[in-house]
Design an enzyme around this catalytic site. Structure first.
Site, PDB file in Angstrom:
ATOM      1  CG  HIS A  66      43.893  37.284  33.580  1.00  0.00           C
ATOM      2  ND1 HIS A  66      43.134  36.825  32.176  1.00  0.00           N
ATOM      3  CD2 HIS A  66      44.998  37.305  33.612  1.00  0.00           C
ATOM      4  CE1 HIS A  66      44.530  36.783  31.670  1.00  0.00           C
ATOM      5  NE2 HIS A  66      45.486  36.879  32.463  1.00  0.00           N
ATOM      6  CG  HIS A  96      41.816  37.563  42.815  1.00  0.00           C
ATOM      7  ND1 HIS A  96      42.846  36.782  43.333  1.00  0.00           N
ATOM      8  CD2 HIS A  96      41.035  36.414  42.178  1.00  0.00           C
ATOM      9  CE1 HIS A  96      42.794  35.509  43.381  1.00  0.00           C
ATOM     10  NE2 HIS A  96      41.611  35.037  42.544  1.00  0.00           N
ATOM     11  CG  HIS A  98      37.252  34.189  40.136  1.00  0.00           C
ATOM     12  ND1 HIS A  98      38.205  34.220  39.162  1.00  0.00           N
ATOM     13  CD2 HIS A  98      38.069  34.388  41.307  1.00  0.00           C
ATOM     14  CE1 HIS A  98      39.459  33.931  39.441  1.00  0.00           C
ATOM     15  NE2 HIS A  98      39.570  34.002  40.684  1.00  0.00           N
ATOM     16  CD  GLU A 108      37.434  30.731  39.879  1.00  0.00           C
ATOM     17  OE1 GLU A 108      37.947  30.719  38.768  1.00  0.00           O
ATOM     18  OE2 GLU A 108      38.427  30.685  40.827  1.00  0.00           O
ATOM     19  CG  HIS A 121      39.303  33.366  45.393  1.00  0.00           C
ATOM     20  ND1 HIS A 121      39.398  32.932  43.768  1.00  0.00           N
ATOM     21  CD2 HIS A 121      38.208  32.931  45.778  1.00  0.00           C
ATOM     22  CE1 HIS A 121      38.670  31.972  43.824  1.00  0.00           C
ATOM     23  NE2 HIS A 121      37.796  31.754  44.764  1.00  0.00           N
ATOM     24  CB  THR A 201      40.720  29.066  40.349  1.00  0.00           C
ATOM     25  OG1 THR A 201      40.753  30.486  40.525  1.00  0.00           O
ATOM     26  CG2 THR A 201      40.532  28.397  41.737  1.00  0.00           C
ATOM     27  CB  THR A 202      44.131  31.966  37.320  1.00  0.00           C
ATOM     28  OG1 THR A 202      45.241  32.228  38.451  1.00  0.00           O
ATOM     29  CG2 THR A 202      42.782  32.483  37.476  1.00  0.00           C
TER      30      THR A 202
END
Length: 266
Positions: A66, A96, A98, A108, A121, A201-202
């Site tokens: 992911h 991590h 995005h 995000e 993040h 957010t996941t």
């Protein structure tokens, strides 16, 4: 399809479908959000954010299918954040990213409707109140995530070591040793922030996160962003179809009456 294996970022398993397995996707404090700067409430009692990463111990770099993630030894209080909207200190667990396929999408959180190419993040947990990261992740005050926007500009020296290592975790499920990395180099010089109560957010989308979104982005080069987009894959090494890891972000969710506080005056 159960648990962590039933979600992704494709048409059939992406954010619009997550509610099928995680009904909390329609909860009241979901993240990310669009931060409307003119509606954020300046709070003079918010303290400056204090980041103490000098003695952190990074362990590995991994591709979890992911995102790409760097994990830390979180067994003591050497690597913590405090101040800001927080009552105590929170330990760094991992960070991590995005990102999208182009410059105007990928983050995000958005600010006044504007998206950035990437968002970092840094995930922390409340080790004073809870005995493990997993326990904290399901508690309303369990986690704190610092969000940092990345925008394209000059080369970011601190990011080079990470982007140069991405080839080692090209495939889903791969992991590589990654030590002596201090993520403080990925923070902007200005730590003014917005803060609000939100969620992961996941999946599992737990509503356990105090968000601290930094106002000032860091600048990275097109080449550095290109390494995220062109090196990493959603797919495992044994899979025939090779799918580039891009657009691994969730769109902004309804604010539902929450107040976004600012540590600074507009």
């Amino acid at each position: 399809m159960t648990g962590q294996h039933c979600w992704g970022y494709g048409d059939e398993d992406g954010p619009s479908e997550w509610h099928r397995y995680y009904p909390i996707a329609y909860g009241n404090r979901q993240s990310p959000i669009d931060i409307i700067s003119s509606q954020a409430v300046y709070n003079a009692s918010l303290n400056p954010l204090v980041v103490s990463y000098d003695h952190c111990t990074s362990i590995n770099l991994s591709n979890n299918g992911h995102s790409v993630m760097v994990e830390f030894d979180d067994n003591d209080d050497k690597t913590v954040i405090s101040g800001g909207p927080l009552d105590g200190s929170y330990r760094l667990k991992q960070f991590h990213f995005h990102w999208g396929t182009q410059q105007n999408s990928g983050s995000e959180h958005t600010v006044d409707g504007k998206s950035f190419p990437c968002e970092l993040h840094l995930v922390h947990w409340n080790a004073k109140a809870y005995s493990s990261f997993g326990e904290a992740a399901s508690a309303s005050d369990g986690l704190v995530v610092i969000g940092v926007f990345l925008e394209t500009g000059g080369n970011h020296p601190g990011l080079n070591r990470l982007t140069d290592a991405l080839y080692m975790v090209k495939f889903k499920g791969t992991r590589a040793q990654f030590d002596n990395f201090n993520p403080k180099c990925l923070l902007p010089s200005n730590l003014e922030y917005w803060t609000y109560p939100g969620s992961l957010t996941t999946p599992p989308l737990n509503e356990s996160v105090t968000w601290i979104v930094l106002k000032e982005p860091i600048k990275v080069s097109d080449k550095q962003m290109g390494k995220f987009r062109n090196t990493l894959l959603f797919s495992g090494e044994e899979e025939d179809q090779r799918v580039h890891m891009v657009n691994n972000f969730r769109p902004p969710q309804p604010l539902n009456g929450r107040t976004v506080q600012a540590s600074f005056k507009c």
